[in-house]
Design an enzyme around this catalytic site. Structure first.
Site, short mmCIF file in Angstrom:
data_model
loop_
_atom_site.label_atom_id
_atom_site.label_comp_id
_atom_site.label_asym_id
_atom_site.label_seq_id
_atom_site.Cartn_x
_atom_site.Cartn_y
_atom_site.Cartn_z
N MET A 98 24.19 66.60 72.74
CA MET A 98 23.23 67.55 73.59
C MET A 98 22.16 68.14 72.76
SD MET A 98 24.39 70.75 75.56
CE MET A 98 25.48 69.92 76.48
N LEU B 206 16.95 69.86 79.57
CA LEU B 206 18.19 70.12 80.04
C LEU B 206 18.30 70.03 81.51
CD1 LEU B 206 21.12 72.04 78.57
CD2 LEU B 206 20.62 72.36 81.11
N LEU C 174 23.08 64.88 84.23
CA LEU C 174 23.70 66.13 84.04
C LEU C 174 24.16 67.03 85.13
CD1 LEU C 174 25.24 68.20 82.18
CD2 LEU C 174 23.15 69.14 81.48
N ARG D 20 20.04 64.93 73.05
CA ARG D 20 19.40 64.50 74.61
C ARG D 20 18.39 65.69 75.00
NH1 ARG D 20 17.62 63.26 78.22
NH2 ARG D 20 18.60 62.52 79.97
N TYR D 21 18.53 66.84 74.51
CA TYR D 21 17.49 67.92 74.90
C TYR D 21 16.47 68.39 73.78
CZ TYR D 21 20.91 67.10 78.57
OH TYR D 21 21.84 66.59 79.31
N HIS E 176 34.36 72.36 78.02
CA HIS E 176 33.50 72.50 78.93
C HIS E 176 34.19 71.97 80.12
CE1 HIS E 176 29.78 72.82 81.41
NE2 HIS E 176 29.37 73.44 80.30
N ASP F 252 29.65 73.92 65.36
CA ASP F 252 29.44 75.13 66.06
C ASP F 252 28.12 74.96 66.87
OD1 ASP F 252 31.47 77.06 65.69
OD2 ASP F 252 30.96 77.28 63.56
N GLU G 283 27.99 77.40 72.73
CA GLU G 283 29.25 77.59 73.17
C GLU G 283 30.53 78.18 72.59
OE1 GLU G 283 30.20 74.37 75.97
OE2 GLU G 283 28.66 74.50 77.06
N GLU H 100 29.70 82.06 73.49
CA GLU H 100 30.48 82.15 74.50
C GLU H 100 32.00 82.69 73.98
OE1 GLU H 100 31.61 79.55 78.55
OE2 GLU H 100 30.09 78.82 77.19
N CYS I 182 32.81 54.68 87.37
CA CYS I 182 33.67 55.66 88.02
C CYS I 182 34.00 55.04 89.46
CB CYS I 182 33.19 56.94 88.31
SG CYS I 182 33.01 57.91 86.75
N CYS J 228 31.13 56.02 91.85
CA CYS J 228 29.93 56.20 90.93
C CYS J 228 28.79 55.63 91.98
CB CYS J 228 29.97 55.37 90.01
SG CYS J 228 28.43 55.36 89.05
N CYS K 281 23.54 54.04 85.89
CA CYS K 281 24.53 53.90 85.04
C CYS K 281 25.04 52.68 84.94
CB CYS K 281 25.79 54.78 85.50
SG CYS K 281 27.06 54.98 84.48
#
Length: 402
Positions: free
Chosen positions: A56, A72, A78, A144-145, A243, A320, A323, A327, A382, A385, A390
């Site tokens: 991420m 994001l 997401l 990703r972001y 998560h 690290d 989160e 968090e 899935c 899905c 995907c």
């Protein structure tokens, strides 16, 4: 999918140009310790085996928070927002001050790029030693972001003359919203930057029960348990925190909950089940049903039950970031104190742990030796899905020819 980035979004729910961490020098040949300009043929012959570490990411400085949040909230893999192209801008702008404050509390930015670079460097050195037939190896990072974004990294890999690359997700357990989103973004970038498919890819999409990963996590737990008096040690409650996911995603068939549970079971088996333990889930957002129990609520309830010694274990994070540092450490640490839990601790993240670096190298070596393109699990969508993109991405990677 950070709660600290998403919280208070229930009402809303009802790239500034940047430098890659890799140089932009034209067509360098990767030779350990030096770089030089050479002919195309010699360049191709000497091109390293590339290992693309996907994650991420997180803003390294406070001025990067807004662009991180915008990217994001714009990711439909997401989350799905109404009129996402507009609502993502509104939410990112509204949330930036609070998220900047949270990053300020953990040192002014996310350390995830620092740790990912370190992990990549350690992995490279080990791979060159244990897998000389595929050496030299070079890691690249695709966040990703936030920088280094996937599109920029793919362009750099092309400029470096990479012909063989392995996608190595840095999420141990697979979810469509994490590894799946990174793979979708990579596929989109390859269609633009490498339409001839000159780079041949294979994918390490999950490694949740790898013995080296399990050993590294268990080692961190043992280090933390050693901080308790011997007579209390075996009664310390281990809360494995990962998560959470919306139940709509779980019910769609996302494999993540089962894969996290498998990781926990392997770690506890390594520890010989000496301590009581539970798997809990952090970062719930909004009014809809999410996978539980929630980490914060579990901490409160165990405090009410009289539990005094709890170790929270970040089982789905390998370095690290907000989160863990905000968090788990700050937010849940405060809640634990308020609940009367005097022995609240958090096992350290893997970061530059040498056992984990060895595990990373072993995972890649075994993958390269196997000749496998993707796993059977990755090829399976899935059961419910609805994202045809995907399926297209999965077919692209499964049909790679090495």
């Amino acid at each position: 999918m950070l709660r600290s980035h998403l919280r208070q979004l229930a009402p809303a729910l009802k790239r500034a140009q940047s430098l890659s961490p890799y140089s932009n020098a034209a067509r360098p040949v990767f030779i350990r310790g030096m770089s030089t300009v050479t002919s195309d043929n010699e360049h191709k012959k000497n091109a390293p085996t590339a290992i693309l570490l996907t994650n991420m990411g997180g803003p390294a400085t406070l001025d990067k928070v807004h662009s991180f949040l915008l990217n994001l909230f714009s990711d439909s893999d997401l989350m799905r927002l109404p009129i996402q192209s507009l609502s993502s801008k509104y939410i990112a702008r509204r949330r930036t001050p609070q998220i900047q404050d949270q990053y300020n509390q953990i040192g002014g930015g996310s350390p995830i790029l620092h740790w990912t670079k370190k992990q990549g460097e350690m992995m490279e050195a080990i791979l060159d030693r244990i897998s000389p037939e595929t050496a030299p190896h070079k890691h690249y990072i695709a966040f990703r972001y936030v920088d280094p974004l996937t599109a920029d990294t793919v362009k750099q890999m092309k400029a470096d003359g990479i012909k063989r690359a392995v996608v190595f997700t840095q999420y141990p357990q697979y979810s469509c919203s994490t590894t799946g989103s990174s793979l979708n973004e990579l596929y989109r970038c390859l269609k633009t930057s490498d339409p001839e498919n000159e780079i041949k890819w294979s994918v390490i999409d999950r490694w949740n029960t790898h013995p080296g990963f399990i050993k590294a996590v268990a080692g961190k737990i043992n280090q933390k348990l050693a901080e308790y008096p011997p007579e209390e040690r075996d009664n310390v409650l281990l809360l494995f925190s990962a998560h959470s996911l919306p139940m709509s995603v779980v019910n769609r068939g996302d494999p993540y909950p089962a894969e996290v549970a498998a990781s926990v079971d392997r770690v506890m088996n390594y520890l010989q089940f000496k301590n009581p333990h539970r798997l809990v889930w952090q970062s719930q957002v909004g009014p809809s049903a999410w996978l539980g129990p929630q980490t914060g609520e579990a901490i409160k309830k165990y405090g009410e039950q009289g539990k005094k010694n709890i170790v929270v274990v970040p089982i789905a994070f390998t370095s690290d970031h907000i989160e863990t540092l905000f968090e788990l450490d700050i937010e849940y640490g405060k809640e634990a104190h308020e609940a009367g839990i005097t022995g609240f601790k958090r096992s350290e993240s893997l970061n530059d742990d040498p056992v984990f670096a060895e595990a990373m190298a072993d995972i890649v070596k075994a993958h390269l030796k196997s000749g496998q393109i993707t796993t059977p699990l990755m090829s399976l969508r899935c059961p419910s899905c609805t994202n045809d993109y995907c399926g297209e991405q999965k077919e692209f990677f499964a049909n790679q020819k090495l």
